[in-house]
Design an enzyme around this catalytic site. Structure first.
Site, PDB file in Angstrom:
ATOM      1  N   ASP A  51     -11.866   2.796   3.766  1.00  0.00           N
ATOM      2  CA  ASP A  51     -12.287   1.468   3.319  1.00  0.00           C
ATOM      3  C   ASP A  51     -13.806   1.312   3.356  1.00  0.00           C
ATOM      4  O   ASP A  51     -14.325   0.209   3.190  1.00  0.00           O
ATOM      5  CB  ASP A  51     -11.599   0.369   4.149  1.00  0.00           C
ATOM      6  CG  ASP A  51     -11.479  -0.942   3.354  1.00  0.00           C
ATOM      7  OD1 ASP A  51     -11.808  -0.934   2.147  1.00  0.00           O
ATOM      8  OD2 ASP A  51     -11.076  -1.953   3.933  1.00  0.00           O
ATOM      9  N   LYS A  80       0.846  -1.203   0.000  1.00  0.00           N
ATOM     10  CA  LYS A  80       0.000   0.000   0.000  1.00  0.00           C
ATOM     11  C   LYS A  80       0.880   1.252   0.000  1.00  0.00           C
ATOM     12  O   LYS A  80       0.604   2.223  -0.684  1.00  0.00           O
ATOM     13  CB  LYS A  80      -0.922  -0.009   1.228  1.00  0.00           C
ATOM     14  CG  LYS A  80      -2.072  -0.994   1.085  1.00  0.00           C
ATOM     15  CD  LYS A  80      -2.790  -1.266   2.395  1.00  0.00           C
ATOM     16  CE  LYS A  80      -3.806  -2.396   2.198  1.00  0.00           C
ATOM     17  NZ  LYS A  80      -4.315  -2.953   3.432  1.00  0.00           N
ATOM     18  N   GLN A 102      -5.443  -1.802   9.739  1.00  0.00           N
ATOM     19  CA  GLN A 102      -5.215  -3.098   9.101  1.00  0.00           C
ATOM     20  C   GLN A 102      -5.790  -4.228   9.958  1.00  0.00           C
ATOM     21  O   GLN A 102      -5.492  -4.336  11.141  1.00  0.00           O
ATOM     22  CB  GLN A 102      -3.699  -3.301   8.901  1.00  0.00           C
ATOM     23  CG  GLN A 102      -3.328  -4.542   8.131  1.00  0.00           C
ATOM     24  CD  GLN A 102      -3.712  -4.484   6.658  1.00  0.00           C
ATOM     25  OE1 GLN A 102      -3.565  -3.457   5.993  1.00  0.00           O
ATOM     26  NE2 GLN A 102      -4.238  -5.577   6.136  1.00  0.00           N
TER      27      GLN A 102
END
Ligand code: NAP
Length: 276
Positions: A117, A50, A94
């Site tokens: 997200d 990422k 995460q």
């Protein structure tokens, strides 16, 4: 005839180059903060990818690493501080988190304005009522891959195997919002093959290596393999690629299918949030 491979790596490159073009019109740098708790090796690799993607499009990115034994409140405090930062437009915690920390409580702590997200209740609620919102990265990437086939989604029978909040459930809603007829399968579904055999679009998000075999697939179907499973030091999807590609119309490979798209959507969502 062998299925056409939906190349996620190439599509992700195209998306990154579009993002670089859009960035030229911005007077500031979009910023993404990733929070990692513990040192799970797979998570560390995902985060590295990422960060590398952010570098490719000239976004600012930072990783906040916290020890496994932190309390839930310490993690909430970290997210709250990031919520208040002007230079950070997207926050990603995460997953998975240690068992002692409730993942949904942490997601709830992310400001919907920085929910890169699309997993906060507000973002998912907006998705549910088909209102413009930030949508979860993996499901959004899956839709982009399906669109690559140039075949309409409307009117098709889509079957999602898996109903997680992260992948299965939202991708089903996104397909429904595009007028597909959607069926979900999960661990309590009986005779799964009888359902999957009728799918024009089959999304496998199970987390079980090579779960979907050729006898479960309708000839000509579009098969999207979300699974990432490590088997004997190799990455394997949830679809038995070798045999399913002989019957499907379109298929995504693992690696090189959904994974690169998930990351490209993370960049796209960061840019969208920055533009707000
Ligand atoms: P998850 O939270 O573990 O959910 C798995 C789903 O599969 C659940 O809904 C579960 O049903 C269902 N399931 C489990 N065993 C089953 C069985 N025998 N028959 C039918 N359904 C079954 O996993 P996830 O987060 O959705 O991820 C799924 C896979 O995608 C994993 O391999 C993950 O690593 C991968 N992934 C990839 C990306 C990417 O970017 N490529 C992103 C996210 C995830 P129940 O709900 O009944 O338990």
């Amino acid at each position: 005839m062998s299925a056409e491979i939906l190349n996620g790596t190439r599509l992700a490159q195209r998306i990154r180059s579009q993002i670089r073009k859009k960035l030229k019109k911005l007077s500031f740098t979009p910023g993404l903060a990733v929070v990692q708790v513990g040192d799970d090796p797979a998570s560390t690799i995902y985060i590295k990818h990422k960060q590398r993607d952010c570098e490719k499009v000239h976004f600012h990115s930072e990783v906040h690493r916290l020890p496994t034994d932190i309390t839930q409140q310490t993690l909430i405090d970290k997210v709250t501080k990031l919520n208040a930062r002007q230079d950070i437009h997207g926050i990603l915690v995460q997953m998975p988190l240690p068992d002692e920390i409730d993942e949904q409580t942490i997601i709830d702590a992310i400001s919907p304005d920085k929910d890169v997200d699309g997993l906060t209740p507000l973002s998912l609620g907006n998705l549910f009522i088909n209102r413009e919102t930030i949508t979860p990265c993996t499901p959004t990437g899956i839709i982009r891959l399906i669109e690559l086939t140039d075949e309409p989604i409307e009117g098709k029978h889509a079957v999602c195997v898996g109903r997680s909040h992260l992948v299965g459930k939202p991708v089903g809603v996104m397909l429904l919002n595009r007028n597909a007829t959607v069926t979900y399968c999960h661990s309590r579904t009986q005779n799964i093959a009888e359902v999957t055999k009728h799918a024009d679009i089959l999304v496998a998000a199970v987390g079980k290596p090579e779960f979907i075999t050729a006898d479960m697939v309708k000839p000509g179907a579009t098969v999207i393999d979300v699974g990432i499973n490590s088997v004997d030091d190799h990455l394997v999807g949830d679809v038995k690629f070798k045999e399913v590609k002989e019957i499907a119309g379109f298929i995504t490979p693992v690696p090189g299918g959904v994974g690169p798209l998930t990351r490209a959507m993370l960049l796209e969502n960061t840019l969208k949030l920055a533009n707000r």
